[in-house]
Design an enzyme around this catalytic site. Structure first.
Site, PDB file in Angstrom:
ATOM      1  CB  SER A 211      -3.376 -50.967  -4.729  1.00 58.53           C
ATOM      2  OG  SER A 211      -4.710 -49.863  -4.596  1.00 58.53           O
ATOM      3  NE  ARG A 379     -10.468 -44.025  -1.175  1.00 54.95           N
ATOM      4  CZ  ARG A 379     -10.252 -42.787  -0.567  1.00 54.95           C
ATOM      5  NH1 ARG A 379      -8.637 -42.220   0.304  1.00 54.95           N
ATOM      6  NH2 ARG A 379     -10.657 -42.288  -1.683  1.00 54.95           N
ATOM      7  CB  VAL A 501      -2.607 -48.312   5.130  1.00 52.69           C
ATOM      8  CG1 VAL A 501      -1.690 -48.988   5.259  1.00 52.69           C
ATOM      9  CG2 VAL A 501      -3.588 -49.375   4.501  1.00 52.69           C
ATOM     10  CD  GLU A 502      -5.297 -48.203  -0.990  1.00 56.87           C
ATOM     11  OE1 GLU A 502      -6.567 -48.096  -0.570  1.00 56.87           O
ATOM     12  OE2 GLU A 502      -4.041 -48.870  -1.262  1.00 56.87           O
ATOM     13  N   GLY A 503      -5.539 -43.235   3.792  1.00 59.62           N
ATOM     14  CA  GLY A 503      -6.118 -42.975   4.398  1.00 59.62           C
ATOM     15  C   GLY A 503      -6.499 -43.365   5.726  1.00 59.62           C
TER      16      GLY A 503
END
Length: 825
Positions: A211, A379, A501-503
């Site tokens: 990722s 994402r 996570v990731e926003g």
């Protein structure tokens, strides 16, 4: 003779032109012709015909005289628009420019082209990718002992680390010419989904190198020298990467990084070179404790102007080997009992040469653009795939368990309360599996799906959390008691991790989905904003005029379409699909028009303040999200040949999405700050009020029945997860046993009836079976079937217990440095 006939004909003609989105000149001609013809047919007075035509001419003629319209109408509006338009920050502009627009743009148009969606190629794996899933991924899943990983070692065992490296699990996204596997996004997604059902720790470990991080950033932006050196080492595991972005003072607001690097000269491998001296404090960094290569985001400064005139160069990305003097890593966080390698990375006065900047010195200051471009892709895969795999495994496990586990002489899946939970599990799993599939397919089509990736991240993780909750409720104590035989507990504990996570999901919903979608997906707003950048005044005016009046026609059309489709309950219009799904496409047409109308009105009335009305933008984002999710379900249903057996899953998930769209729009209108506008919108959107309802109990029962017995629909939804009945896979063994459990049910009822009537003696089950055979209640074959099923199902309803000392925290098994040596060979 009715004098109002020409006027009514003109109104009807205008509405028809708006509904079908006719152009300005077509509208003028059709409306005029309708007035004349209707007046003549009705025998109206000439004055009754001429007056409406005069009104039409007063409105239409100036609009059709393009140069007059531009100078007298558009020019003042352009000046007002330039003053009123809120200025986008550089970071906002970069985020908007980073992604591409796919079918989600059609949803924002108010009149989606469904043929475009259905004509997209069906996602498919290559033979090589399928072989990897059937080979190395199956082998990896067979190695998993999640209790050992999560409780005994708090890490993957060394042989599993080595297997991941040897089979290039860390190199799925690295091109083959650099030694990687070069897999498609679909293959990447399917690998993660299969692993996720066995171990969330293992899945996270595999997901992160594939990722956002050094591998992806090097593939897209690295210099040739960087690619040649690092990519082969990342592909075969000689380098273990991590990417350090989040810190104590910059989480979701990644643009406020306090971490900095000062351009200066320093020592690097025995030479005095120009580089950057870094100071940083990062946390929550997956793989950091055992990483050998740290991707680092920082703000770069050049106070001595060694590189040029600018002092603040902006966010920059660098590669920092973990043995660089001054860097500190090795300590670990412990994220909710899911012990994937995660921890802080700190550094003070860490010097690296400019050649370690990703992309070289020329990419200094371009880090934010690089990040958002990669996030729009990464994402879309990692978290949606992880959570979809977990949901599908919970679907398989809970359906089988609800048939195996019995209370009051019945499988618990027959109780209506359990049916409700099963229906939610089935419907949500069906929805997010379609969502993950289509979003991965968008990446494979070359898109950078910024908006769909935000939708997928938010809704896959949120719905998977709901699936985990319902699965835990159905399993009861079986899910609560941790131990080697518990296949749900760690997934439930770790559900909030994917949410944050990731926003973080709150930010993703309230700011990102509609915030980006309203501008990027709208057919006119971004073009209007871009027209203001045109330097030539005449070209600017001409471009703005064209876009502005296209936007006005678009808004009028959506108001008419929303009202007409609302009056018809979304049951009219030409759409594709089979006889079963056409009604679904028509329903989405109605809500697409409603979204376009309400979104346009919100932007017009609220202007720049809409950015701060997060509750309203969050609800509008919900409508866009559910439109997209429902579209992905219909696309997959089409690709699979409209299987009739899957209809209950599709129907439950679709009705749930439509109901949520209705309630989100209602929430916008109830809380819209300008009340007269809200009242008008309510008439246009809900002319007969709110009429959508959640999925019915009857439909939920059909979903629950599909989940608790073998059938093709159930098999399709479980396709791709690890169901091999190996000793370490209780879910696979449960599903293998399910047909025998069902075959034993009528025999069990016969035995239970004999016991209740007092016909049989004996207090334990074996004695009752023996007496039943002796008295002719059961045959020998029936007794053997019941005995076998009881024995084989016992492990699935049993829970673990421990000696007290086994649960006490033991001494540290190995120091981080020693652990790192094991992992890195």
């Amino acid at each position: 003779m009715n004098p109002f006939v020409p006027l009514l004909a003109g109104i009807v003609a205008s509405l028809a032109c708006a509904y079908f989105r006719a152009g300005l000149r077509v509208w003028t001609l059709v409306t005029a012709a309708a007035m004349v013809v209707a007046g003549l047919v009705a025998g109206s007075w000439w004055l009754a015909i001429l007056l409406p035509l005069l009104v039409l001419a007063i409105v239409a003629v100036p609009l059709n005289l393009v140069e007059f319209r531009r100078q007298r109408i558009t020019a003042p509006l352009l000046a007002a628009f330039e003053k009123a338009l809120p200025r986008l920050s550089d970071t906002e502009q970069i985020a908007l420019d980073a992604g591409t627009v796919g079918f989600e743009g059609e949803l924002f148009s108010g009149k989606p082209d469904w043929d475009q969606l259905l004509s997209l190629p069906r996602p498919a794996l290559t033979a090589e990718e399928q072989a990897f899933l059937d080979g190395p991924v199956e082998e990896l899943c067979a190695m998993v002992d999640d209790w050992q990983i999560s409780h005994e070692l708090a890490d993957l065992p060394p042989e599993m680390w080595q297997f991941l490296k040897d089979r290039k699990f860390f190199g799925m996204i690295i091109p083959r010419e650099y030694g990687g596997l070069g897999f498609s996004a679909l293959a990447h997604s399917m690998v993660l989904q299969k692993i996720a059902g066995m171990s969330t720790t293992l899945c996270s470990t595999v997901a992160v190198p594939n990722s956002l991080g050094p591998g992806e950033l090097l593939v897209l932006y690295g210099t040739q020298e960087q690619k040649d050196h690092y990519l082969p080492r990342l592909a075969d595991g000689r380098e273990v990467p991590c990417f350090a972005l989040t810190g104590p003072y910059a989480g979701s607001d990644a643009t406020s990084l306090p971490d900095y690097g000062i351009v200066c000269k320093g020592e690097w491998q025995g030479a005095n070179v120009l580089g950057v001296r870094l100071t940083f404090d990062k946390r929550y960094i997956t793989l950091a404790p055992i990483a050998t290569l740290v991707g680092l985001a920082f703000r770069m400064h050049d106070p001595e102007h060694l590189l040029g005139d600018r002092e603040d160069l902006g966010i920059t990305l660098a590669l920092v080997p973990s043995d660089t003097p001054g860097i500190e890593l090795g300590r670990r966080h412990f994220p909710l009992n899911n012990p994937f390698q995660n921890g802080p990375v700190r550094g003070r006065d860490v010097f690296v040469p400019l050649s370690q900047l990703i992309g070289g010195p020329g990419m200094a200051g371009h880090g934010w653009r690089m990040l958002v471009e990669c996030l729009s892709v990464g994402r879309a895969i990692s978290l949606p795939s992880n959570t979809t795999g977990g949901a599908r495994s919970a679907f398989a496990a809970t359906g089988a368990y609800a048939r195996i586990r019995k209370q009051f002489g019945l499988p618990i899946g027959r109780f209506e309360g359990v049916e409700e939970a099963l229906a939610r599990i089935g419907g949500h799993t069906y929805a997010i599996s379609a969502l993950s599939l289509e979003t991965a397919a968008a990446v494979d089509r070359g898109e950078k799906p910024a908006v769909p990736s935000a939708i997928a991240k938010y809704h896959a993780t949120e719905r998977a959390r709901e699936v985990a909750k319902d699965a835990m409720d159905v399993h009861g104590g079986k899910g609560v008691q941790l131990g080697p035989s518990n296949y749900l507990g760690r997934g439930w504990e770790g559900a909030p991790i994917a949410i944050t996570v990731e926003g973080a999901n709150i930010m993703t919903r309230s700011l990102m989905i509609f915030g980006q979608g309203a501008i990027r997906c709208h057919p006119y707003v971004l073009r209007e904003m871009e027209s203001l950048r045109i330097a030539d005044p005449d070209e600017k005016l001409a471009t703005f005029d064209e876009v502005l009046f296209g936007h006005i026609g678009f808004a009028i059309s959506n108001a008419v379409r929303s009202f007409v489709l609302g009056l018809a309950f979304g049951r009219i219009g030409r759409v594709p699909g089979d006889a079963y799904t056409r009604r679904y496409f028509r329903k989405l047409n109605r809500y697409a028009a409603a979204l376009a109308l309400v979104a346009d009105t919100s932007m017009l009335v609220l202007g720049g303040s809409l950015k701060f009305k997060e509750k309203i933008s969050g609800r509008l984002g919900d409508v866009l999200s559910h439109l997209y999710i429902a579209s992905t379900m219909l696309k997959r249903f089409h690709d699979q040949g409209y299987p009739a057996a899957d209809r209950p899953f599709l129907a439950w998930a679709f009705h749930e999405s439509v109901y949520q769209m209705q309630m989100a729009l209602d929430g916008v209108l109830r809380n819209f700050p300008v009340r007269p506008v809200a009242w008008l919108l309510r008439v246009l959107v809900f002319p007969f009020g709110r009429r959508e309802v959640p999925p019915s109990d009857r439909l939920g029962r059909r979903v629950a029945q599909l989940m608790t017995q073998p059938n093709e629909a159930r098999d399709r939804l479980m396709s791709g997860i690890y169901l091999t009945p190996t000793p370490n896979n209780a879910i696979g063994r449960m599903n293998l046993l399910l047909p025998e459990v069902i075959a034993a049910e009528p025999v069990e009822r016969k035995l239970l009836k004999a016991v209740k009537s007092g016909e049989l003696s004996g207090y334990d089950y074996e004695a009752q079976l023996a007496d039943a055979v002796a008295k002719g209640v059961l045959t020998t074959a029936e007794r053997d079937l019941l005995a076998r099923v009881r024995e084989e199902t016992f492990e699935f309803i049993s829970v673990d217990d421990f000696d007290g000392e086994e649960l006490a925290a033991g001494p540290r098994r190995r120091e981080p440095a020693a652990l790192k040596q094991v992992v890195n060979g």
